[in-house]
Structure formats: structure tokens, C-alpha cells
Design a protein around this motif. Structure first.
Motif, PDB file in Angstrom:
ATOM      1  N   ASN A 163      -4.482  -2.208  -0.237  1.00  0.00           N
ATOM      2  CA  ASN A 163      -4.661  -3.318   0.719  1.00  0.00           C
ATOM      3  C   ASN A 163      -5.990  -3.242   1.462  1.00  0.00           C
ATOM      4  O   ASN A 163      -6.455  -4.255   1.987  1.00  0.00           O
ATOM      5  N   LYS A 164      -6.596  -2.067   1.520  1.00  0.00           N
ATOM      6  CA  LYS A 164      -7.839  -1.940   2.277  1.00  0.00           C
ATOM      7  C   LYS A 164      -8.950  -2.821   1.696  1.00  0.00           C
ATOM      8  O   LYS A 164      -9.875  -3.203   2.406  1.00  0.00           O
ATOM      9  N   SER A 217      -8.303  -6.770   3.025  1.00  0.00           N
ATOM     10  CA  SER A 217      -8.278  -7.125   4.440  1.00  0.00           C
ATOM     11  C   SER A 217      -9.629  -6.952   5.121  1.00  0.00           C
ATOM     12  O   SER A 217      -9.718  -6.910   6.331  1.00  0.00           O
ATOM     13  N   ILE A 218     -10.731  -6.833   4.348  1.00  0.00           N
ATOM     14  CA  ILE A 218     -12.052  -6.635   4.939  1.00  0.00           C
ATOM     15  C   ILE A 218     -13.016  -7.659   4.377  1.00  0.00           C
ATOM     16  O   ILE A 218     -12.765  -8.278   3.349  1.00  0.00           O
ATOM     17  N   GLN A 275     -16.103   1.251   1.829  1.00  0.00           N
ATOM     18  CA  GLN A 275     -14.762   1.836   1.725  1.00  0.00           C
ATOM     19  C   GLN A 275     -14.771   2.969   0.694  1.00  0.00           C
ATOM     20  O   GLN A 275     -15.169   2.782  -0.446  1.00  0.00           O
ATOM     21  N   SER A 317       0.812  -1.219   0.000  1.00  0.00           N
ATOM     22  CA  SER A 317       0.000   0.000   0.000  1.00  0.00           C
ATOM     23  C   SER A 317       0.840   1.261   0.000  1.00  0.00           C
ATOM     24  O   SER A 317       0.353   2.324  -0.298  1.00  0.00           O
ATOM     25  N   ASP A 334      -4.036   3.161  -1.647  1.00  0.00           N
ATOM     26  CA  ASP A 334      -4.351   2.304  -0.496  1.00  0.00           C
ATOM     27  C   ASP A 334      -5.066   1.045  -0.978  1.00  0.00           C
ATOM     28  O   ASP A 334      -6.256   0.846  -0.736  1.00  0.00           O
ATOM     29  N   TYR A 336     -13.117   5.834  -1.787  1.00  0.00           N
ATOM     30  CA  TYR A 336     -11.935   6.091  -2.596  1.00  0.00           C
ATOM     31  C   TYR A 336     -12.253   7.262  -3.526  1.00  0.00           C
ATOM     32  O   TYR A 336     -13.402   7.494  -3.882  1.00  0.00           O
TER      33      TYR A 336
END
Length: 815
Positions: free
Chosen positions: A273-274, A277-278, A286, A219, A271, A288
Motif C-alpha cells: 500500500n505504500k 498512498s503517496i 520509498q 498490506s 508493504d 524496499y
């Protein structure tokens, strides 16, 4: 202060100073004091034309009053009077606005939500889910937050791994910015792309692979270069797109992370990786950033200027200019040079005092004074000096003594100068015409050399004894201009990614197709000429013949034989196109195309890879024989080489997946494209069709899936099923399946493909021969003793021991 500001007036500078004073008077008539001073200054300049004195008191007073009176003008307003210019930490300039009467049109209305957020946050009123985080008046974009992403999860039990979704910027006046956004895909072994509304032409393609079992995305890095994450640019002016995600390499999947996402985001978003990981419930929450370009009005600048006095013209005043938007409909307004502010407000563009800028002030000569004017400035020399006052220009030079010449000298001198000027003018016209003609000749010679004309002439000369090379003609530009009526648009046969094709008639009455290329890389001229020589030597009945070229134009012109009966795509996919293809015609077309490609790969002096095999590049003559055409991106390969490493080029749906991943193009890449064409001949369906269900949008994926399930008949065209034998269909389908292997090494060569298909034709070859000779009105007898058959390369000759009645020579027939 007053002693430091000195403006020196002389007779030589009276008119510029008067012009400057008039300009100031026009802007300060609302102030009686300043207007009075300006009028007195104008009278002083006019009445004292020879007064070599320093107008220190006048310039000082005017400069001081301007500094005091222009305080409001320095901070140019960005919103309408009485309207708020900020919502929280975000500036909201007009045409955007908050509240009634503060915005231009409904799409520009902003809602400032202060009840749920502290500090308040702005949202687009028409789309309250879109939070505004920046509005740029100079670059004409609005930056917003989005939360929706497209997710695809591969199901290892069903073998399905594709998803489709639609996205919109909600149309006028917003389009997705091509310069400030990127198309991003995150996941393992996926092919993601976006396409236009018709679904046939892809606009951005992204491939993400995972060499390990888990995708790794850093990230803190903005590379996202294809390992677990990929991103690519998008074209200008799109306001709506379809997004697709396909799983690839599904047979080799060993990891548990089977879900992937794709979305359009600002190019500085990193970003990644967000999204990995959810869980799925949190995925669509999320945020953006996305950047939207905007413009005003529905017409062009030219159309809007005609209505400049009406409310439809958005640019505020005379100190603005208009440019058509290059990313969508409408246009954008800008302040003219020397002004700043908001070009969409009346009097929104205010004058910039350039003399306050130390960098600009240093442009003036050390003895000159910088004087600001509306939209510009100038440097004034002091009394006793002349020049432009610019440090890097003429500067300020002492005025020489004035000594007038006698009238007896001035009059003859003037007459002589006039006569010389008239003579020079006539000579200039003649010289201009001569020079222009020479320039045209030199320009043609330059283009001829740049396009490799000298190299081509040497190679033609060195290829003595080759009748085919000698027959290749180098045309002149004028001949092809006459043939195409000066490249009239009515003569256009078609346009492609590498040029435009015109129909033309040569002076001998021969109809030809003339291809006007878009460009030729000067660094690859030798390769272009070598390939031109190779194509000129190709003599195959199923490959369009190259007749010649013209190299004295800016881009090369290639002349081909004219094929009159449309394309294979017309026969397969145009419902109103007649006649319908029978099974025997389809099989014959497949055999002839395979033979042509085998010839290019194996029989040409140097192997040639076509790189864009598809039905629209296969022309049909009057007897429905195929002709492989469009060698715009073809490449020849040295015999000791097995592949080319190039940028990915071709047509989506026919591209070799292996070439798409590695960039290496081999002869097996042409085999894959031929496999797609063969499936289209069997099914009558297009390679990519967005109107079909998700699992059937890709014809190759649907075909291979049904082959695995032994349900081949479900996809074949009805006429093919009725006319063909079951064993023939199975053989052809298996050949197509082998051609479509993801691993290029497992695909057959075109020579093997041509041989396999020829065996089917050979099983009922006598009936085909009888039909052919009967069409020519010749009675023939055959025996079964075939002594020579060459089934590989198009125009081959076979013989039998049977003899034509009344003829003692062996019977010859074309395969």
C-alpha cells in the motif's frame, strides 16, 4: 571430573587410538606441554598392548587441556586479522570487508557510514546508493535496499499506456536471487513482465486486474494474488533485465486511479500500500528490500582447483569444498562436514566438537564414551567389550573367549574358501551380464507400459478398417538410434519447450523428423494415447503427418514426415532468406493455414486446439506450402465441451489475452494466434520487437491502433502495397482485426476466417489454376460453371463442366 571421563584401551582398539593421538599431535605441536603428554600417551599405548587398564589419567588431562586451549578455535574468526567484523547492527564477514586489505575484490568492499547514521549503516562501495542490511555467508546472498520503481500512467486521451525500463545488479559477482525475490506489479488492469536483453523471450509475467473502481491491496497479507496486485517468480542467474508495463482493457476503464508500478523485491516484502498512498515525488524515495546472490572467482571449481596454490583460488584450506554457483558465474566455498567458520579465510574452518552436542552424544551406547576427532567423532567401548559403540548399531558387546583353530584345519579351510570365492566370481560375472540384459528388457517393457503402449496397441487393434491407423508404426528404440546416429547432436534440427527434434534416416532410406519429448505426465497417459491416435488419423496436406512412435524409452519418441524448406518465420523475418514472398504467396499461405486450423477445430473426429500457432511452428515444403507442426501442447476436446482450463502456455506475443487472464483456452484462442500470424504476413514485422519504440513494441497493439486511425498503409510491407489490390488488403486487414478482438466471443471461427480469405482467392482463381496445371505440363480449358467447391478443409476436390482435351472425364483440381 577426571573420574567421569574414562577411555578404555584394549588390543582390539590400539590402532584407532593411535590414529586419534597422531591427529591431536599434529594440531597441538605449538604447545610443548600438550605435545609432550600426547607423545607419552602414544608410547603407553604402543608399549602396553595387552594392558587391560583404564587410561583415565591420560584422557582426562588431554580432554581438559583441549577444553582450555581451544577457546579461540571455538569462536571461529569471520574476518581477516585486524579488520572490523560489524558495521552498526550488520555483520560483515569476509570476502566482504571494510578498509584496505579487508575484502577480497572491489565488488565486496563495504563503506561503513557513521557520519550520517547512528548506529552506522553499511553500503556497497561500488554503488553507494545500495544500503546493505544483511550478508549471508552460508547461503551466499546479500540483502540491500533499493528505491527505484517503474511507474506507468495510462493516458485516456492518447490511448497510450505502456512503459519500459532497464535494471541491473551491476554484474559480477551479483545476480538477482531467484529463490528469495519476487516480481511484483501494483495497479489496475495491467500486464507487467520482464525479459532478457533481446526482449523476445519473457522470463516472468504478471497480470493485475481490478473488479472495482479502486485497487485494494491488504498490506497485512502476503497473497498479492492478482486483484490490484500480482507477483510471480523469476528465473535463476539474471543480472540484467528489461521491465515492461502495459495497460489492458483500456476501453472499459472507468476509474481515476490510472497509475501503476512494478519492481523486483524480496519475497517477504508485503508493504504494497505504500506505493498507492503517496505522490509521484515521494514514490522514488520509498525503500524496499532486494536480495542478490554472490559468488567468487571467474571460473568453475574445476578450473580454480588447477590453480589451488595460487591466489586465484578463494577457498581457504583443506577443510573446505567448492560448488559451482547455480545462479551466476564463479563458485561458492563451504566448510567440510564436521567443521564450521569462514571457508574463505586460511584455517577459517574449525573443527566442531560433536561430543559437546547432547543429541550426538546420545547416539553412543550407554557403556561407550564419545571421543571427538578432527571433523568427526566415534564411540569407544570399554575394556572387555567390542563393537562400534553406537546405540542403533552394534553397540558394545562382551568379548568372547579366544580359542584358536588348529593349523591343519585352517589351511584346508582357507584353500576351500578361496576356490569357492573364485567360482562365485566367475558365476557372478555371467549372472551380472544376464541380469543386466533382463533388466534392460524389463525396463523397456516398463517404459512401454508407462507411456501407454498397451493402450495404444488395443486402440490400433480396435480401429479395424482405418488405413491411416494401420499405417501408424510402433518403432523400436534401436531403429531410431540407428536413424539418428544414436541421437547425435549434429542431427538436431531444433529445440523447444517440450522436446528436441532430430533428423533421421530410416532403414528404407526415408528421411524423417524424430521428436524426443522431455516428459509425459503418468497421470495423463490415457489422454496422451488418445491424442496420439487422433493425430495419427489426421490426413491434411497442410498438417505435418505423424508416421509413428516409440514408447519403450523413458520419454516417448514421435516420428513425423520431414519438411525441408525452413519455417514461415524464416521467410518473413530472415533478411538473407530467399525468395521474398509475393502477395499471392502470402494470401495462399494464409488460406492454407486457416483451412488446416478449421480442419482441426471442426472436421477432425474430436476437435483439437493447437495452442501455439506462430510462424516458427509453420514449416514450408519445397513448393512453399505451409505445414502446421509442433503439437507438443495441443489438446483434444470432447465435442460437448467449449473450452479447456489449463496452465497458461504458449509464446508471448501470440497468447490470447483472455486465456492469459482466465486460464480457459477455447478454439477462439487459436483464432487470436492466427490473427497475429496474419498481421505478420501483411507487415513482415515480428509480433514482439524490443528495438521498436514503446508504442510499437507489440505488433498487434500498433496494428489495431493504426486501423482505428485509418492509417493502415503506414504499417504494411512495401511489396504487399505494390502487388495487392486495395480492396483485398482491406478485407484481409479486417479479418485480422476481427481475429484480434479482446473478447473471444466477438472473434470469428476458423471456418469463417478460411471462407473469408478463400473469397479473395476465388476472385482470380482461374489464373491460379492455369499456373498450377502449367507447372505440371498439362493443357487445360475451364468454364465458369463451378458445380462443387469445398473451401473449408485443405485437400478438397472441385469439379467443372469443362473437360481436359483428349479426356472424357470431368476436370478435377485441388483447392
Amino acid at each position: 571430573m577426571f573420574g567421569q571421563i574414562q577411555v578404555i584401551y584394549t588390543e582390539r582398539r590400539r590402532r584407532p587410538v593411535l590414529s586419534w593421538l597422531c591427529t591431536l599431535l599434529g594440531h597441538w605441536t605449538s604447545s610443548p606441554t600438550i605435545a609432550t603428554l600426547l607423545v607419552l600417551g602414544m608410547l603407553f599405548v604402543f608399549v602396553q598392548p595387552k594392558q587391560h587398564q583404564t587410561v583415565v589419567f591420560f584422557a582426562s588431562l588431554v580432554s581438559s587441556l583441549l577444553l582450555l586451549g581451544s577457546g579461540d578455535a571455538v569462536a571461529a574468526a569471520l574476518v581477516k586479522p585486524g579488520c572490523e567484523d560489524r558495521c552498526g547492527n550488520v555483520s560483515i564477514p569476509y570476502p566482504f570487508g571494510m578498509g584496505s586489505g579487508c575484502f577480497m575484490d572491489e565488488p565486496f568492499e563495504i563503506i561503513c557510514n557513521s557520519s550520517a547514521f547512528n548506529p552506522p549503516r553499511p553500503f556497497l562501495a561500488a554503488h553507494t546508493s545500495k544500503e546493505v542490511i544483511e550478508v549471508s555467508l552460508e547461503q551466499h546472498y546479500v540483502r540491500i535496499f533499493r528505491t527505484f520503481v517503474t511507474q506507468n500512467c495510462y493516458d485516456s486521451h492518447s490511448g497510450q499506456g505502456s512503459i519500459y525500463s532497464s535494471h541491473s545488479s551491476n554484474y559480477t559477482p551479483f545476480t538477482f536471487s531467484a529463490t528469495l525475490n519476487k516480481f511484483i506489479a501494483i495497479g489496475c488492469d495491467i500486464l507487467a513482465y520482464i525479459s532478457a536483453d533481446d526482449g523476445e523471450n519473457y522470463t516472468a509475467v504478471c497480470v493485475s486486474l481490478c473488479p472495482t473502481t479502486i485497487p485494494v491491496v491488504n498490506s497485512s497479507s502476503s497473497s498479492c494474488s492478482g486483484l490490484g496486485c500480482c507477483r510471480t517468480s523469476i528465473p535463476k542467474g539474471i543480472y540484467f533485465y528489461n521491465l515492461y508495463i502495459h495497460s489492458i482493457n483500456t476501453n472499459e476503464r472507468t476509474w481515476s486511479e490510472n497509475c501503476s508500478v512494478a519492481f523486483l523485491a524480496a519475497q517477504d516484502f508485503s508493504d504494497f500500500n505504500k506505493f498507492l498512498s503517496i505522490n509521484n515525488k515521494e514514490l522514488h524515495n520509498q525503500k524496499y528490500p532486494v536480495v542478490l546472490d554472490w559468488g567468487v572467482g571467474n571460473g568453475t571449481c574445476e578450473e580454480s582447483r588447477k590453480s589451488k596454490n595460487s591466489s586465484t583460488y578463494a577457498c581457504g584450506d583443506a577443510n573446505t569444498y567448492c560448488i559451482d554457483s547455480d545462479s551466476g558465474s564463479g563458485y561458492n566455498c563451504y566448510c567440510s562436514q564436521g567443521f564450521h567458520g569462514n571457508p574463505y579465510l586460511p584455517s577459517g574452518c574449525q573443527d566442531i566438537d560433536e561430543c559437546k552436542d547432547p543429541n550426538i552424544k546420545r547416539n553412543c551406547h550407554s557403556a561407550a564414551t564419545c571421543i571427538n576427532t578432527e571433523g568427526s567423532y566415534y564411540c569407544a567401548c570399554p575394556s572387555g567389550y567390542h563393537g562400534d559403540g553406537i546405540k542403533l548399531g552394534k553397540g558394545c558387546l562382551p568379548v568372547p573367549d579366544k580359542r584358536s583353530l588348529p593349523l591343519a584345519v585352517v589351511v584346508p579351510l582357507g584353500i576351500g574358501i578361496a576356490m569357492v570365492l573364485i567360482s562365485l566370481f566367475g558365476f557372478g560375472l555371467w549372472g551380472y551380464a544376464t541380469v543386466k540384459k533382463r533388466k534392460q528388457i524389463k525396463l523397456k517393457q516398463k517404459y512401454f507400459k508407462k507411456n501407454g503402449g498397451l493402450l495404444l496397441e488395443r486402440q490400433i487393434t480396435s480401429c479395424e478398417g482405418s488405413a491411416r491407423v494401420e499405417s501408424t508404426k510402433i518403432f523400436v528404440e534401436e531403429e531410431l538410434e540407428r536413424a539418428t546416429d544414436n541421437f547425435n547432436e549434429n542431427r538436431i534440427l531444433g529445440k523447444g519447450g517440450f522436446g528436441t527434434v532430430y533428423k533421421g534416416m530410416l532403414s528404407d532410406g526415408k528421411i524423417v523428423a524424430i521428436k524426443k519429448s522431455k516428459e509425459v505426465d503418468e497421470n495423463q497417459v490415457n489422454q496422451f494415447i488418445n491424442e496420439l491416435m487422433i493425430l495419427s488419423q489426421i490426413n491434411h496436406r497442410n498438417i505435418v503427418k505423424l508416421l509413428g512412435c516409440c514408447l519403450e524409452t523413458e520419454v516417448p519418441l514421435l516420428v513425423y514426415e520431414f519438411i525441408s524448406n525452413g519455417t514461415l518465420s524464416n521467410l518473413l523475418h530472415d533478411e538473407d532468406y530467399l525468395p521474398s514472398l509475393s502477395w499471392e504467396m502470402r494470401l495462399r499461405i494464409a488460406v492454407q493455414i486457416a483451412g488446416a486450423l478449421a480442419y482441426l477445430h471442426s472436421a477432425a473426429s474430436i476437435p483439437i486446439f493447437h495452442r501455439d500457432i506462430k510462424p516458427s511452428n509453420i514449416l514450408m515444403d519445397e513448393k512453399y506450402n505451409p505445414k502446421v507442426s509442433d503439437f507438443g501442447i495441443s489438446r483434444s476436446v470432447p465435442i460437448d465441451k467449449t473450452h479447456l482450463t489449463t496452465a497458461v502456455q504458449g509464446t508471448f506475443g501470440y497468447l490470447d489475452p483472455e486465456h492469459l487472464h482466465s486460464g480457459q483456452f477455447t478454439e477462439k484462442s487459436d483464432v487470436y494466434s492466427f490473427g497475429v500470424v496474419l498481421v505478420e504476413l501483411l507487415t513482415g514485422k515480428k509480433a514482439i520487437d524490443s528495438s521498436r519504440p514503446n508504442e510499437a513494441k507489440s505488433l498487434t497493439m500498433q496494428f489495431t491502433s493504426l486501423m482505428k486511425e485509418n492509417r493502415l498503409l503506414n504499417i504494411l510491407e512495401t511489396q504487399v502495397v505494390k502487388e495487392a489490390k486495395e480492396d483485398e488488403l482491406l478485407i484481409v486487414a479486417r479479418v485480422a482485426k476481427r481475429c484480434l478482438k479482446l473478447n473471444g466471443k466477438k472473434r470469428p471461427t476458423m471456418k469463417e476466417v478460411a471462407a473469408d480469405l478463400e473469397r479473395i482467392v476465388r476472385s482470380h482463381e482461374p489464373s491460379l489454376e492455369e499456373d498450377m496445371w502449367l507447372e505440371k505440363g498439362i493443357s487445360c480449358h475451364y468454364t465458369n460453371n463451378l458445380t462443387e467447391i469445398d473451401t473449408t478443409y485443405g485437400s478438397t476436390i472441385s469439379t467443372t463442366n469443362g473437360k481436359h482435351e483428349g479426356d472424357s472425364s470431368p476436370l478435377l483440381y485441388l483447392v
